[in-house]
Design an enzyme around this catalytic site. Structure first.
Site, PDB file in Angstrom:
ATOM      1  N   SER A  18       0.977  -1.235   0.011  1.00  0.00           N
ATOM      2  CA  SER A  18      -0.019  -0.010   0.041  1.00  0.00           C
ATOM      3  C   SER A  18       0.833   1.193  -0.138  1.00  0.00           C
ATOM      4  CB  SER A  18      -1.026   0.045   1.315  1.00  0.00           C
ATOM      5  OG  SER A  18      -1.531   1.206   1.255  1.00  0.00           O
TER       6      SER A  18
ATOM      7  N   TYR B 190      -0.127   1.064  20.710  1.00  0.00           N
ATOM      8  CA  TYR B 190      -0.696   0.795  19.316  1.00  0.00           C
ATOM      9  C   TYR B 190      -1.453   1.679  18.896  1.00  0.00           C
ATOM     10  CZ  TYR B 190      -3.211  -2.182  16.035  1.00  0.00           C
ATOM     11  OH  TYR B 190      -3.505  -2.746  14.932  1.00  0.00           O
TER      12      TYR B 190
END
Length: 359
Positions: free
Chosen positions: A206, A228
């Protein structure tokens, strides 16, 4: 609470803003952006508006009896990739976690192309044990392997871990495909040697790989992050996919194997937003968004082009977008970092599985 028309407009504005942001980052200048929006063909003869069917129209002279493994083929770009390859006469092996979903995709493809040869086998790409089992089952079929498309992708909104205790997005998108490729690579090399037909591996990456900075690309922290961020984790995994392709391309060239491996950016594909409300404003927004986002078939075009086109003969270790070679980030192009990542990954897998993977 927002009423329905305003809510739809807000959602669509968010989609348009995100799409535009990625388009701008995907193309290095305004000229490139305009080429993307207009779908102007590049050196390959294809561009952002080209579909998977279109880019494989000249593949009628493909070698017979090709076999491809396509991960993530139960929906979206993966399903379209499997459909188009099957249409061109390629035998499809479909690894799937959801066997019922895979069976429906297989049925739909065979309705359109009754002669399509499709095999469904179970796999969980986040599990080393499951990947080993899949590879054993595939190799026991004693069929050739010409094409491996590492397409499956995971975007975990919250921090979760695989059964091997690794962050789920990284485990699925990168570690899983790394192990799958390692366990099938010798089969691909043997197939290419025996048939004389070039083997091709395609890693679906990507453009957001370029959002990752070097200080955020730490192997151990990616395995078990303390803080995260879902988008960062996805971008890191997609950067790793490119580095894996580049390093493996170098290794295949060093041993003179008739195998190429490249990475691709499929583009931003249209989401399944349902237009429950019609009106001038929302219709206009959908029209604008449609110019930025790709259809599923347009999204699968670069993968299919790299996997099948005769123009790709001998091309390896490159990054493609809109069916044309493109530039990836400086970090993605760093050969020393790619080799370092490969060594770390291989050591980790060897330690966990206690299985020697031949150099």
């Amino acid at each position: 609470m927002l009423n329905l028309p305003i809510y739809i407009c807000v959602c669509l504005f968010g989609v348009i803003t995100l799409a535009w942001k990625v388009v701008i980052r995907c193309t290095p200048n305004m000229k490139g952006t305009m080429r993307y929006l207009a779908g102007i063909a590049g050196q390959s003869g294809y561009g952002s508006k080209s579909t998977a069917d279109q880019v494989t129209q000249d593949c009628s002279s493909l070698p017979p009896h090709l076999t491809a493994i396509v991960t993530g083929a139960t929906s979206g770009i993966g399903a379209e990739t499997a459909r188009v390859l099957a249409k061109r006469g390629v035998k499809i092996v479909m690894p799937a976690r959801d066997l019922r979903k895979a069976a429906r995709v297989k049925e739909n493809i065979q309705k359109e192309h009754p002669k399509a040869d499709i095999i469904v086998l179970e796999i969980d790409l986040s599990s080393f044990a499951s990947i080993k089992k899949f590879c054993s089952e595939f190799l026991s079929l004693e069929i050739p392997l010409n094409i491996l498309i590492n397409n499956a992708g995971k975007f975990s909104q919250k921090l979760e871990f695989s059964e091997d205790k690794f962050e789920m997005t990284f485990a699925t998108n990168y570690l899983g495909h790394f192990l799958l490729t390692e366990l099938l690579l010798e089969k691909m090399i043997d197939t290419a040697r025996q048939t004389g037909v070039e083997g091709r591996i395609v890693n679906v990456s990507s453009v957001i790989h370029s959002w990752v900075k070097k200080d955020h690309f730490d192997f151990n922290r990616m395995l078990q992050p303390k803080h995260y961020n879902a988008t960062r984790a996805y971008a890191q995994s997609k950067l790793a996919n490119i580095m894996h392709a580049n390093e493996l391309a170098t290794q295949m060239k060093a041993i003179d194997a008739n195998i190429t491996i490249n990475s691709v950016h499929p583009g931003i594909v249209k989401t399944g937003i349902i237009r429950d409300h019609k009106g001038i404003i929302t219709d206009s927004m959908f029209f604008v968004a449609s110019k930025l986002l790709k259809s599923t078939s347009q999204g699968a075009s670069t993968t299919c082009y790299v996997a099948l086109s005769a123009k790709m003969e001998g091309v390896s270790g490159r990054y493609f977008a809109d069916c044309n070679e493109s530039r990836c980030s400086a970090l993605a192009s760093d050969d020393s970092e790619a080799h370092k990542l490969w060594k770390q990954t291989r050591a980790l897998i060897y330690k966990r599985l206690r299985t020697e993977i031949k150099s």
